[in-house]
Design a protein around this motif. Structure first.
Motif, PDB file in Angstrom:
ATOM      1  N   ALA A   1       0.830  -1.209   0.000  1.00  0.00           N
ATOM      2  CA  ALA A   1       0.000   0.000   0.000  1.00  0.00           C
ATOM      3  C   ALA A   1       0.864   1.258   0.000  1.00  0.00           C
ATOM      4  CB  ALA A   1      -0.931  -0.015   1.208  1.00  0.00           C
ATOM      5  N   GLY A   2       1.939   1.253   0.771  1.00  0.00           N
ATOM      6  CA  GLY A   2       2.824   2.419   0.798  1.00  0.00           C
ATOM      7  C   GLY A   2       3.517   2.648  -0.530  1.00  0.00           C
ATOM      8  N   GLY A   3       3.956   1.564  -1.175  1.00  0.00           N
ATOM      9  CA  GLY A   3       4.604   1.706  -2.474  1.00  0.00           C
ATOM     10  C   GLY A   3       3.667   2.208  -3.551  1.00  0.00           C
ATOM     11  N   LEU A   4       2.362   1.924  -3.389  1.00  0.00           N
ATOM     12  CA  LEU A   4       1.369   2.376  -4.365  1.00  0.00           C
ATOM     13  C   LEU A   4       0.701   3.687  -3.956  1.00  0.00           C
ATOM     14  CD1 LEU A   4      -0.378  -1.064  -5.061  1.00  0.00           C
ATOM     15  CD2 LEU A   4       1.303   0.105  -6.510  1.00  0.00           C
ATOM     16  N   ALA A   5       1.184   4.320  -2.884  1.00  0.00           N
ATOM     17  CA  ALA A   5       0.547   5.522  -2.349  1.00  0.00           C
ATOM     18  C   ALA A   5       0.450   6.616  -3.412  1.00  0.00           C
ATOM     19  CB  ALA A   5       1.320   6.033  -1.146  1.00  0.00           C
ATOM     20  N   VAL A   6      -0.705   7.285  -3.439  1.00  0.00           N
ATOM     21  CA  VAL A   6      -0.927   8.361  -4.407  1.00  0.00           C
ATOM     22  C   VAL A   6      -0.824   9.736  -3.763  1.00  0.00           C
ATOM     23  CG1 VAL A   6      -2.352   6.918  -5.902  1.00  0.00           C
ATOM     24  CG2 VAL A   6      -3.427   8.201  -4.034  1.00  0.00           C
ATOM     25  N   ASN A   7      -0.720   9.782  -2.439  1.00  0.00           N
ATOM     26  CA  ASN A   7      -0.550  11.061  -1.745  1.00  0.00           C
ATOM     27  C   ASN A   7       0.145  10.810  -0.415  1.00  0.00           C
ATOM     28  OD1 ASN A   7      -2.640  10.267   0.181  1.00  0.00           O
ATOM     29  ND2 ASN A   7      -4.118  10.785  -1.422  1.00  0.00           N
ATOM     30  N   ALA A   8       0.511  11.902   0.247  1.00  0.00           N
ATOM     31  CA  ALA A   8       1.262  11.791   1.501  1.00  0.00           C
ATOM     32  C   ALA A   8       0.442  11.115   2.598  1.00  0.00           C
ATOM     33  CB  ALA A   8       1.711  13.180   1.961  1.00  0.00           C
ATOM     34  N   GLY A   9      -0.852  11.406   2.648  1.00  0.00           N
ATOM     35  CA  GLY A   9      -1.696  10.810   3.676  1.00  0.00           C
ATOM     36  C   GLY A   9      -1.741   9.298   3.580  1.00  0.00           C
ATOM     37  N   MET A  10      -1.854   8.793   2.360  1.00  0.00           N
ATOM     38  CA  MET A  10      -1.880   7.342   2.162  1.00  0.00           C
ATOM     39  C   MET A  10      -0.540   6.721   2.537  1.00  0.00           C
ATOM     40  SD  MET A  10      -2.838   5.258  -1.327  1.00  0.00           S
ATOM     41  CE  MET A  10      -2.727   3.462  -1.404  1.00  0.00           C
ATOM     42  N   LEU A  11       0.553   7.401   2.218  1.00  0.00           N
ATOM     43  CA  LEU A  11       1.878   6.888   2.553  1.00  0.00           C
ATOM     44  C   LEU A  11       2.077   6.846   4.073  1.00  0.00           C
ATOM     45  CD1 LEU A  11       4.722   5.968   1.780  1.00  0.00           C
ATOM     46  CD2 LEU A  11       5.371   8.382   1.584  1.00  0.00           C
ATOM     47  N   VAL A  12       1.718   7.920   4.758  1.00  0.00           N
ATOM     48  CA  VAL A  12       1.883   7.959   6.215  1.00  0.00           C
ATOM     49  C   VAL A  12       1.001   6.912   6.890  1.00  0.00           C
ATOM     50  CG1 VAL A  12       1.526   9.371   8.274  1.00  0.00           C
ATOM     51  CG2 VAL A  12       2.613  10.369   6.256  1.00  0.00           C
ATOM     52  N   GLY A  13      -0.235   6.774   6.407  1.00  0.00           N
ATOM     53  CA  GLY A  13      -1.124   5.765   6.977  1.00  0.00           C
ATOM     54  C   GLY A  13      -0.598   4.355   6.786  1.00  0.00           C
ATOM     55  N   ALA A  14      -0.054   4.081   5.591  1.00  0.00           N
ATOM     56  CA  ALA A  14       0.514   2.759   5.337  1.00  0.00           C
ATOM     57  C   ALA A  14       1.721   2.500   6.232  1.00  0.00           C
ATOM     58  CB  ALA A  14       0.911   2.642   3.863  1.00  0.00           C
ATOM     59  N   ARG A  15       2.532   3.520   6.434  1.00  0.00           N
ATOM     60  CA  ARG A  15       3.703   3.365   7.290  1.00  0.00           C
ATOM     61  C   ARG A  15       3.292   3.131   8.746  1.00  0.00           C
ATOM     62  NH1 ARG A  15       8.411   2.057   6.781  1.00  0.00           N
ATOM     63  NH2 ARG A  15       9.439   3.780   7.842  1.00  0.00           N
ATOM     64  N   LEU A  16       2.223   3.793   9.171  1.00  0.00           N
ATOM     65  CA  LEU A  16       1.737   3.609  10.537  1.00  0.00           C
ATOM     66  C   LEU A  16       1.292   2.162  10.748  1.00  0.00           C
ATOM     67  CD1 LEU A  16       0.963   4.901  13.264  1.00  0.00           C
ATOM     68  CD2 LEU A  16      -1.275   5.395  12.290  1.00  0.00           C
ATOM     69  N   ALA A  17       0.502   1.642   9.825  1.00  0.00           N
ATOM     70  CA  ALA A  17       0.054   0.249   9.929  1.00  0.00           C
ATOM     71  C   ALA A  17       1.215  -0.723   9.744  1.00  0.00           C
ATOM     72  CB  ALA A  17      -1.033  -0.019   8.888  1.00  0.00           C
ATOM     73  N   GLN A  18       2.178  -0.344   8.928  1.00  0.00           N
ATOM     74  CA  GLN A  18       3.361  -1.171   8.739  1.00  0.00           C
ATOM     75  C   GLN A  18       4.124  -1.321  10.053  1.00  0.00           C
ATOM     76  OE1 GLN A  18       6.570   0.520   6.397  1.00  0.00           O
ATOM     77  NE2 GLN A  18       6.809  -1.379   5.236  1.00  0.00           N
ATOM     78  N   GLY A  19       4.187  -0.235  10.810  1.00  0.00           N
ATOM     79  CA  GLY A  19       4.829  -0.294  12.123  1.00  0.00           C
ATOM     80  C   GLY A  19       4.122  -1.246  13.070  1.00  0.00           C
ATOM     81  N   ALA A  20       2.791  -1.300  12.975  1.00  0.00           N
ATOM     82  CA  ALA A  20       2.037  -2.247  13.802  1.00  0.00           C
ATOM     83  C   ALA A  20       2.394  -3.685  13.434  1.00  0.00           C
ATOM     84  CB  ALA A  20       0.538  -2.008  13.632  1.00  0.00           C
ATOM     85  N   GLY A  21       2.562  -3.942  12.148  1.00  0.00           N
ATOM     86  CA  GLY A  21       2.975  -5.280  11.724  1.00  0.00           C
ATOM     87  C   GLY A  21       4.360  -5.625  12.236  1.00  0.00           C
ATOM     88  N   ALA A  22       5.275  -4.670  12.171  1.00  0.00           N
ATOM     89  CA  ALA A  22       6.631  -4.906  12.672  1.00  0.00           C
ATOM     90  C   ALA A  22       6.629  -5.143  14.174  1.00  0.00           C
ATOM     91  CB  ALA A  22       7.517  -3.703  12.329  1.00  0.00           C
ATOM     92  N   ALA A  23       5.717  -4.458  14.888  1.00  0.00           N
ATOM     93  CA  ALA A  23       5.621  -4.632  16.340  1.00  0.00           C
ATOM     94  C   ALA A  23       5.148  -6.029  16.716  1.00  0.00           C
ATOM     95  CB  ALA A  23       4.663  -3.586  16.921  1.00  0.00           C
ATOM     96  N   LEU A  24       4.468  -6.705  15.805  1.00  0.00           N
ATOM     97  CA  LEU A  24       4.092  -8.103  16.026  1.00  0.00           C
ATOM     98  C   LEU A  24       5.222  -9.050  15.612  1.00  0.00           C
ATOM     99  CD1 LEU A  24       0.415  -8.089  14.666  1.00  0.00           C
ATOM    100  CD2 LEU A  24       1.147  -8.003  17.049  1.00  0.00           C
ATOM    101  N   MET A  25       5.909  -8.712  14.531  1.00  0.00           N
ATOM    102  CA  MET A  25       6.940  -9.599  13.995  1.00  0.00           C
ATOM    103  C   MET A  25       8.142  -9.735  14.916  1.00  0.00           C
ATOM    104  SD  MET A  25       7.094  -8.306  10.032  1.00  0.00           S
ATOM    105  CE  MET A  25       8.530  -9.316   9.645  1.00  0.00           C
TER     106      MET A  25
END
Length: 380
Positions: A15-39
């Motif tokens: 989702a972050g790589g396909l982001a079309v604006n800054a909001g989508m990129l930041v949101g994807a990175r936020l959720a990505q951090g949640a995934g890393a916090a589980l991994m």
């Protein structure tokens, strides 16, 4: 948990790589951090419960700690290659095949986890308050140079946040950040050139990690932590003297190599100390605490040292200093602060060590483990 976190991390990378604006990129990175916090805690928990004997466990933890340091240095290099090559989106897309390999390995190599006899309760309000407090503290530190350190808003944000969480020192990550800015914005390196400059760091980390892992049986972890911190501080102090027209062989390479040796020793010793004598049913908690301290340290370190660099650069620009001189002055001040933080961490470790100066044995008691974790977290 490992499979869930990895799947979430992969989906958010896409989702972050396909982001079309800054909001989508930041949101994807936020959720990505949640995934890393589980991994990360799940992976370390699997490691500590799989290897229970002293020698095997120390070697496994040593590999884990060494990989953490190698990833930090190699990631900077690969990020430069991808950014200058196919583009910044591939910094995110490259996670997809890696996550696929992790998932295949998880299903083929790891035994299915057994459910716990009694599920632990989740302190959701405490988790939310702790997270909001950390975010508020970091936000206040980032915004303070613009708003002014004495403004009512800055004071209110810092007072609201739990300042005692500033025990984590993230000098290592900050050094990569400021040196990359220096190489690209002052010296004129390309992303690939600045990334390649860190390749010797990976060698230094690997060598130091291998040597350090063999010392624990004789010295314990704290002497290795103290020595590693002092060596790393010396290397970063060298780097803090970078001139405006610096060269890689004379001004960067020696400090990077010295810092890498200290970094490799600290990462391995910290990982081992933080997981010493942890019961299998507490392995996830111990791994989560270590992972959280690393991430908090990274965020706080960048916020604190960026504020220091920005303030000094702004003062030099206000005094009509040339741009390159002002930028270099800010980077020098931030790197010097990084070295000072590592020295402070070494002093804390010294005070907690054996008062008779005898080598500390590998910890065997819970109280010793708590002491080492208390030293390990700020060192990280």
């Amino acid at each position: 948990m490992l499979v869930t976190g990895t799947s979430l991390f992969a989906a958010c990378s896409l989702a972050g790589g396909l982001a079309v604006n800054a909001g989508m990129l930041v949101g994807a990175r936020l959720a990505q951090g949640a995934g890393a916090a589980l991994m990360a805690p799940a992976g370390l928990s699997i490691l500590t419960t799989t290897f229970r004997s002293g020698g095997d466990r120390n070697r496994a933890l040593g590999v884990w700690g060494a990989i953490s340091g190698l990833a930090s240095a190699a990631g900077v290099f690969l990020g430069g290659v991808l950014s200058q090559g196919p583009g910044w989106r591939w910094v995110l897309f490259v996670n997809l095949p890696v996550c696929a390999l992790i998932l295949v390995g998880a299903f083929r190599l790891l035994p299915r986890g057994r459910p716990a006899a009694q599920a632990a309760s989740l302190d959701l309000p405490g988790a939310l308050l702790g997270t909001v407090g950390m975010l508020l503290l970091i936000y206040a530190l980032v915004r303070a140079p613009e708003q002014g350190w004495g403004s009512a808003r800055t004071i209110g944000e810092l007072a609201t946040a739990d300042v005692t969480q500033m025990i984590a020192f993230a000098a290592f990550v900050s050094v990569f950040y400021f040196l990359t800015l220096y190489m690209q914005n002052v010296v004129g390196y390309s992303p690939i050139q600045s990334g390649s400059a860190y390749l010797p760091v990976t060698v230094g980390i690997a060598v130091a990690a291998g040597i350090s892992a063999k010392l624990f049986a004789r010295t314990g972890t704290r002497p290795v932590i103290v020595t590693g911190l002092l060596i790393a501080a010396a290397g970063i102090f060298w780097l803090s003297r970078i001139p405006v027209h610096g060269t890689y062989p004379a001004n960067l390479l020696p400090g990077l190599v010295v810092m890498a040796v200290g970094l490799g020793a600290v990462l391995v010793a910290v990982t081992t100390a933080a997981n010493a004598d942890v019961a299998p049913d507490q392995a996830g908690l111990a791994a989560g605490l270590l992972s959280a301290s690393q991430q908090l340290g990274t965020a706080l370190g960048l916020a604190i040292f960026s504020a220091i660099a920005t303030a000094h650069t702004s003062a030099l620009l206000a005094a009509h200093a040339p741009r390159d001189q002002a930028l270099t002055g800010g980077f020098q001040r931030a790197l010097l602060a990084c070295a000072a933080f590592l020295l402070a961490a070494a002093l804390v470790a010294l005070r907690a060590s054996n008062t008779r100066g005898e080598p500390a044995a590998v910890p065997s008691g819970a109280s010793e483990t708590r002491d080492q974790v208390a030293v390990a977290e700020p060192a990280d």
